[in-house]
Design an enzyme around this catalytic site. Structure first.
Site, PDB file in Angstrom:
ATOM      1  N   HIS A  36      65.296  49.369  27.288  1.00 43.76           N
ATOM      2  CA  HIS A  36      64.346  48.658  28.087  1.00 43.76           C
ATOM      3  C   HIS A  36      64.357  47.010  28.078  1.00 43.76           C
ATOM      4  O   HIS A  36      63.645  46.697  28.768  1.00 43.76           O
ATOM      5  CB  HIS A  36      62.919  49.169  27.839  1.00 43.76           C
ATOM      6  CG  HIS A  36      62.486  48.603  26.546  1.00 43.76           C
ATOM      7  ND1 HIS A  36      62.827  48.819  25.309  1.00 43.76           N
ATOM      8  CD2 HIS A  36      61.426  47.384  26.288  1.00 43.76           C
ATOM      9  CE1 HIS A  36      62.101  48.193  24.416  1.00 43.76           C
ATOM     10  NE2 HIS A  36      61.249  47.397  25.010  1.00 43.76           N
TER      11      HIS A  36
HETATM   12  C1  UD1 Z   1      56.717  45.259  26.972  1.00 40.78           C
HETATM   13  C2  UD1 Z   1      56.860  44.328  26.005  1.00 40.78           C
HETATM   14  C3  UD1 Z   1      58.075  44.718  25.020  1.00 40.78           C
HETATM   15  C4  UD1 Z   1      57.810  46.080  24.314  1.00 40.78           C
HETATM   16  C5  UD1 Z   1      57.769  47.024  25.692  1.00 40.78           C
HETATM   17  C6  UD1 Z   1      57.607  48.430  25.197  1.00 40.78           C
HETATM   18  C7  UD1 Z   1      56.336  41.778  26.459  1.00 40.78           C
HETATM   19  C8  UD1 Z   1      56.786  40.687  26.816  1.00 40.78           C
HETATM   20  N1  UD1 Z   1      57.243  42.909  26.741  1.00 40.78           N
HETATM   21  O1  UD1 Z   1      57.740  45.382  27.883  1.00 40.78           O
HETATM   22  O2  UD1 Z   1      57.876  43.545  23.957  1.00 40.78           O
HETATM   23  O3  UD1 Z   1      59.084  46.332  23.619  1.00 40.78           O
HETATM   24  O4  UD1 Z   1      56.569  46.624  26.576  1.00 40.78           O
HETATM   25  O5  UD1 Z   1      57.596  49.390  26.242  1.00 40.78           O
HETATM   26  O6  UD1 Z   1      55.121  42.135  26.475  1.00 40.78           O
HETATM   27  N2  UD1 Z   1      55.334  49.858  33.905  1.00 40.78           N
HETATM   28  C9  UD1 Z   1      54.893  50.884  34.308  1.00 40.78           C
HETATM   29  N3  UD1 Z   1      53.817  51.466  34.001  1.00 40.78           N
HETATM   30  C10 UD1 Z   1      53.230  50.772  32.768  1.00 40.78           C
HETATM   31  C11 UD1 Z   1      53.643  49.788  32.434  1.00 40.78           C
HETATM   32  C12 UD1 Z   1      54.696  49.056  32.825  1.00 40.78           C
HETATM   33  O7  UD1 Z   1      55.455  51.513  35.145  1.00 40.78           O
HETATM   34  O8  UD1 Z   1      52.207  51.402  32.254  1.00 40.78           O
HETATM   35  C13 UD1 Z   1      56.505  49.046  34.763  1.00 40.78           C
HETATM   36  C14 UD1 Z   1      56.195  47.950  35.544  1.00 40.78           C
HETATM   37  O9  UD1 Z   1      56.922  47.906  36.660  1.00 40.78           O
HETATM   38  C15 UD1 Z   1      56.479  46.800  34.746  1.00 40.78           C
HETATM   39  C16 UD1 Z   1      57.588  47.092  34.121  1.00 40.78           C
HETATM   40  O10 UD1 Z   1      57.289  48.589  33.543  1.00 40.78           O
HETATM   41  O11 UD1 Z   1      56.618  45.543  35.733  1.00 40.78           O
HETATM   42  C17 UD1 Z   1      57.626  46.420  32.821  1.00 40.78           C
HETATM   43  O12 UD1 Z   1      56.510  46.255  32.049  1.00 40.78           O
HETATM   44  P1  UD1 Z   1      55.948  45.063  31.073  1.00 40.78           P
HETATM   45  O13 UD1 Z   1      54.752  45.499  30.026  1.00 40.78           O
HETATM   46  O14 UD1 Z   1      55.949  43.875  31.794  1.00 40.78           O
HETATM   47  O15 UD1 Z   1      57.203  44.986  30.095  1.00 40.78           O
HETATM   48  P2  UD1 Z   1      57.829  46.018  29.173  1.00 40.78           P
HETATM   49  O16 UD1 Z   1      59.207  46.090  29.737  1.00 40.78           O
HETATM   50  O17 UD1 Z   1      57.341  47.331  29.199  1.00 40.78           O
END
Ligand code: UD1
Length: 390
Positions: free
Chosen positions: A221
């Site tokens: 991820h």
């Molecule tokens: C975040 C953390 C990362 C952690 C990871 C675990 C930061 C900078 N990054 O990254 O350190 O390892 O979480 O998962 O804080 N999304 C969904 N549903 C959700 C949440 C997210 O669909 O419940 C999708 C969205 O499209 C979003 C993307 O996942 O844009 C990324 O989510 P985000 O929380 O921005 O970053 P992660 O890559 O999950």
């Protein structure tokens, strides 16, 4: 149970969670604080919000429903961090706790620490001092800044203290307590899901994929791996090749799923008879898969530590790690994204069983108790000094 009551009533701490890896870390800390009579308020920022990224973890880990959900959702780094700060500030001002406790290195961690320190509320950071020395990682920025703002810093491995010292953080603030995420692992290993049940629930058609050779588990991820189409395509081809020998079970993070779809790569994985694609998994399901895998391929920080605790070979698809003890003492190998190198390391694991490791000191299931003990003593002392001055 010790009592944290004193002048001014029981100690009161706001605990922050935001994203999936935070949930495993906060569960034992909340329990240990409560056992000492400390009152806690749980604030969820809403950085992760889907059922699978949130509720399933709360249910399985027995985390109470958050007292407050800031519901920030997904956005760019600046927008998400700013929105968490804006929404957390009034909560903090109304509650005026003795401290704010943050875990890990996600955007919620730095955002809430920054709000607290500006309001002169002490910040406690659990999982401090980890450094990848790679400033392209958003988490590295979050780690450095959170540690600079923190009054009490709890480290998971010895390297943490040296990193903090190099950044000018007084030694007196730093406490080596072990790994709270491993507290959660140890407490739940007996309840971890069986392979058959996991597959039945999430990919019933794919169970037959796993035969005598067992399976490997893949998680991916990190933006550096999944947001660059060339890197992602290279990894997909390598994995399809590896799966010919030992089938690969791949629970896909939402970010990764979206990139595989938009890059037209998901069809390649779906076409393989040796790759099982699953949705993101609840804690006990992933734990069960991890514990029984031949080897794990990952770019997650937490999984590098969990495989070390389980003694399962881990191939880390990154150029660096902020968790060096998983390499020096554990089962982890930092391999990067070169196809040849990944194949070489996996071949070796299949032939020899991989490098043997040992479980680091204090990764013993009692780290959260140590955190709670130090936090309570420090806050009681702080109140005493405060009332003596008044
Ligand atoms: C975040 C953390 C990362 C952690 C990871 C675990 C930061 C900078 N990054 O990254 O350190 O390892 O979480 O998962 O804080 N999304 C969904 N549903 C959700 C949440 C997210 O669909 O419940 C999708 C969205 O499209 C979003 C993307 O996942 O844009 C990324 O989510 P985000 O929380 O921005 O970053 P992660 O890559 O999950």
């Amino acid at each position: 149970m010790s009592s944290s009551a004193g002048a001014g009533g029981p100690l009161r701490i706001i605990c922050i969670v935001g994203a999936r890896p935070n949930f495993m870390k906060i569960a034992p800390v909340l329990r240990a604080l409560k056992a000492r009579g400390v009152e806690t308020m749980l604030v969820h920022t809403g950085q992760h919000y889907d059922q699978v990224m949130k509720e399933d973890f709360f249910d399985q880990l027995g985390i109470p429903t958050p007292d407050v959900d800031l519901e920030v959702g997904s956005a760019s780094h600046a927008q998400q961090t700013a929105e968490i700060m804006k929404r957390f500030e009034p909560v903090l001002l109304e509650d005026r706790p003795d401290a704010v406790l943050v875990v890990g290195d996600v955007n919620s961690t730095i955002a809430c620490a920054l709000v607290a320190v500006k309001e002169h509320v002490p910040v406690v950071h659990v999982e401090a001092g980890l450094r990848s020395f790679d400033r392209y990682m958003p988490e590295e920025i979050n780690r450095i800044l959170t540690d600079q703002l923190s009054d009490l810093l709890f480290t998971t491995e010895e390297a943490g203290a040296a990193n903090l010292q190099a950044e000018g953080i007084p030694r007196s603030r730093v406490h080596y307590v072990g790994n709270v995420m491993i507290d959660t692992l140890k407490a739940n290993l007996d309840r971890a899901s069986r392979l058959e049940d996991v597959m039945q629930r999430h990919a019933p058609g794919a169970l037959s994929l796993v035969g005598e050779a067992g399976y490997s588990l893949l998680t991916l991820h990190r933006p550096s791996n999944v947001d660059d189409p060339e890197v992602l395509a290279g990894l997909v081809d390598t994995l399809i090749g590896l799966a010919e020998k030992v089938p690969v079970i791949f629970p896909m993070h939402p970010r990764t799923h979206a990139r595989l779809e938009s890059g037209g790569l998901i069809v390649r994985l779906e076409a393989s008879d040796h790759v099982a694609l699953l949705p993101p998994l609840p804690y006990l399901d992933l734990l069960g898969l991890m514990a029984n895998a031949r080897y794990v391929l990952t770019d997650s920080g937490g999984i590098q530590e969990e495989t070390t605790a389980l003694g399962v070979p881990c191939v880390t698809l990154r150029e660096n790690t902020e968790r060096p003890i998983t390499v020096t003492e554990g089962t982890n190998e930092i391999v990067g994204t070169s196809s040849t190198r990944i194949q070489e390391v996996v071949e070796n694991i299949l032939e020899t069983g991989g490098k043997s490791g040992r479980v680091p000191e204090f990764w013993d299931g009692r780290a959260a108790d140590r955190v709670a003990e130090v936090v309570e003593a420090w806050l009681v002392d702080r109140r005493r000094v405060g009332s003596a001055r008044a």
